[in-house]
Write a protein that holds these residues in place. Structure first.
Motif: not given
Length: 329
Positions: A107-110, A174-177
């Motif tokens: 996924y690519t998130f907006y 979207l959020v770094p692990p």
């Protein structure tokens, strides 16, 4: 002894996401045609729970935009109670999904400034849990700020009256692990059930195997850890006592919503066996294996059709040919 099955239900707290899939037949070199479907991990779990027959409430911040209308239509059609949600002015989340050759979605998130991340303490405290056995949360709503930390505080305030189930659902693009790793000790201290995938495991504890990871998360406070492993089934660890269940053989169309359906099947079956509503003190390995086997079946049926389209209670309860039992596309 487990308690008898209760009429109480499950409340899901988290986001809705619009999943957009490219339609190659209608796209060209200078045009991309997208088919947009309502999704989001928590919303998918709520839909799967409701289709299985569990009374389900979704606490979500739903935008006034056109995607918010799409979400409401899906959720109300599934019979989900939205009365504890918030009608929000901020935009909805859009994710553009790509599928690899195995049907695995990326996924690519907006999502900047989206409604789902803006929970206030007052909003979270506004709805009681009188008829709820279990509160399930996780995914982006739990990690994204400013709402994520407020959801954590809310879990701490209500956990004495509820079973808490948590799915990190790591989204590294979207959020770094590292942000998940930082929050995970507190999540384990709050959760009765930690459900995650082997992909999550690889991002959270890249040097650990599944059993070692379970022991690490037990030590941090989570009594039940369930790791789903795709076609290899699932590993469940209850304070260090393990069970494994196989995945039913199925022709995979895609894996969208499979983990969410597994979580729903697990919670539905644990509720039916009388184990939700407290700290899982009476849960035995045979009931855990039963619940995980049912959950694996629900996930497999979801994989047999496009998108996050979980089965009904009747389909999940039957045995036989998956082609005959699979949900309508």
């Amino acid at each position: 002894m487990p308690r008898p099955p209760s009429s109480g239900g499950v409340t899901v707290l988290g986001e809705c996401v619009a999943d957009a899939f490219a339609d190659p037949a209608r796209s060209g070199p200078q045009e991309l045609d997208l088919r947009v479907l309502p999704g989001g991990g928590p919303a998918n779990t709520a839909v799967a729970l409701a289709r299985l027959g569990t009374p389900t409430r979704l606490r979500a911040r739903l935008s006034h935009d056109v995607l918010g209308t799409l979400f409401r239509n899906r959720l109300t059609d599934a019979g989900i109670d939205l009365s504890a949600g918030v009608s929000a002015d901020e935009p909805s989340v859009l994710a553009i999904a790509g599928l690899d050759e195995s049907g695995q979605a990326t996924y690519t998130f907006y999502a900047d400034g989206a409604a789902d991340w803006q929970w206030s303490t007052d909003e979270l405290a506004a709805a009681p849990y009188d008829d709820t056995l279990c509160l399930h949360t996780g995914s982006l709503a739990l990690i994204h700020q400013p709402g994520g930390s407020r959801i954590e505080d809310h879990l701490a305030a209500v956990r004495e009256q509820l079973t808490i189930c948590l799915d990190p659902n790591v989204r590294p693009h979207l959020v770094p692990p590292a942000a998940y790793r930082e929050r995970l000790p507190r999540w384990c201290a709050l959760a009765d059930i930690l459900r995650l995938s082997e992909d999550d495991l690889a991002l959270l504890l890249p040097e650990a195997g599944p059993e070692q990871a379970c022991d690490i998360w037990h030590a941090l406070g989570a009594p039940l850890v369930v790791i789903t492993r795709g076609r290899h089934g699932a590993l469940a660890s209850l304070n260090g006592r393990r069970v494994t269940v196989p995945a039913p053989a199925v022709d995979v169309v895609d894996t969208v919503g499979a983990g969410d359906s597994f979580t729903a099947g697990l919670l539905h079956r644990l509720a039916a066996l009388g184990h939700l509503g407290g700290r899982l003190d009476a849960l035995k390995l045979d009931d855990l294996a039963d619940a995980c086997s049912f959950a694996a079946r629900v996930a497999a049926l979801t994989c047999s059709v496009p998108g996050a389209n979980p089965p009904s209670a009747e389909q999940a309860a039957q045995t036989g040919d998956f082609e005959r039992l699979r949900p309508p596309a």
